[in-house]
Design an enzyme around this catalytic site. Structure first.
Site: not given
Ligand code: OSB
Ligand code: MG
Length: 368
Positions: A135, A161, A163, A188, A213, A238, A262, A290
């Protein structure tokens, strides 16, 4: 089995680089670790609640309060046969899944250690090797973004992925697709858009995303149903999926075609497995999300990802992407093929490093 004692502690860890989502930029993490003493054997869990209530309503401080004042009293001294029965014992407490999941997962670790088996096998995991993706946060420039993607692909990661948020969406996706025509790519939004923005999200379809996402409201299944009708790209939820009932509703209503699971968001392994099974029955793939975890939470994510319907690469990646030094040994590493091996040792299979954890501890409370 009986839960004899619980230790809550807050550790501070600094990310190797700030991580930016549509809702915040994080550099310093405040992480709540849970030690559960079950019949003299200690299991470890991590609470994935953030420092702020911008991803979910929970924060590390609400989780501490709920663990101490409600979760612990609900479990203290109770006889139970297996960790899979813990969720039911917490039924009176509404919400606060991250608090519940932290202790529930620690009890699972303890049970696996008592039985001398890897946690992933106790859970019913079937894959000894999981597929890993990354991510990548919002960057200051498109050049920085493509440099980050290049680096992760060179390391072997199977999926990228990125953001997105308004102003950093079509341009970012287009640029990555242009430079990496064949990468398995997804975006995402962490709830940064509204249903009226659908034409913009529709534009993303030109770049062959595996999924988008959580584009819309964190608790808004209805709008996702409407949006999924307009898009060919699968929506992955999510934030919206925090209970088994929400998951069932999302699948039945057609709010998504993929689910991010998660552990903390759904309250631990019992519900995570039920959602996994629900999705599997409907041929909806899942993957493990994550939350910028330390090695403890990361180890749990690896165990969860071994279940059969985790058929897409997750956001579970190497320790060194986050931390100068992780709090477990060995640290989590990823093969050049972009995979992580599930460990052979009992429980989570990665050893918490007490001295490193002590060094980073700023607050501790023993519940007895
Ligand atoms: O939306 O998946 C998410 C991190 C913090 C809060 C939400 C998200 C995330 C990540 C990071 O996308 C995922 C990671 O590398 O741990
Ligand atoms: Mg997410």
């Amino acid at each position: 089995m009986r839960l004899r004692q619980v230790t809550l502690r807050e550790i501070h860890m600094t990310l190797v680089a700030p991580f930016e989502t549509s809702f915040e930029r994080t550099h310093e993490r405040r992480i709540l670790l849970v030690e559960a003493n079950v019949d003299g054997v200690v299991g470890w869990g991590e609470c994935v609640a953030g420092e702020t209530p911008y991803y979910s309503p929970e924060t590390i401080d609400t989780a501490w309060h709920i663990l101490k004042d409600f979760v612990w009293p609900a479990l203290a001294g109770k006889e139970f046969s297996k960790a899979s029965t813990i969720w039911e014992l917490l039924g009176r407490i509404r919400g606060h899944n991250m608090a519940k999941g932290a202790l529930e997962s620690a009890i699972w670790d303890a049970e696996a250690k008592i039985k001398g088996v890897p946690l992933w096998k106790l859970l019913g995991g079937t894959r000894a090797e999981i597929s890993s993706g990354v991510s990548i946060g919002i960057k200051d420039s498109l050049e920085e973004l493509t440099a980050a993607v290049r680096k992760e692909l060179a390391a072997g990661y199977q999926r990228v992925k990125i953001k997105i948020k308004p102003g950093w969406d079509v341009n970012a996706v287009a640029r990555v697709r242009q430079e990496f025509p064949r990468v398995r790519l997804m975006a995402d939004a962490n709830s940064a858009y509204r249903l009226e923005d659908w034409p913009l999200l529709k534009q993303l379809e030109g770049y062959y995303l595996m999924m988008i996402e959580q584009p819309l409201g964190w608790d808004d299944l209805f709008s996702h149903v409407e949006l999924q009708r307009k898009l060919e790209t699968p929506i992955c939820l999510d934030e919206c999926i925090h209970t088994e009932d929400q998951a069932r509703a999302a699948l039945e209503l057609g709010a998504c075609r993929i689910v991010n699971i998660k552990l903390g968001r759904v309250g631990g392994y019992t519900v995570a497995r039920r959602i996994h099974d629900l999705c599997q029955e409907r041929a909806v793939p899942v993957w493990c999300g994550g939350m910028l975890e330390s090695g403890i939470g990361r180890a749990h994510n690896i165990a969860l990802s071994t279940l059969p319907n985790f058929s897409l690469p997750g956001d579970v990646s190497a320790s060194h992407r986050y931390w100068e030094q992780d709090v477990i040994e060995p640290e989590v590493t990823v093969s050049p093929q972009g995979t992580i091996r599930a460990p052979d040792g009992p429980g989570i299979g990665f050893a918490p490093q007490i001295e490193r954890i002590e060094q980073r501890t700023v607050r501790r409370e023993h519940l007895v």
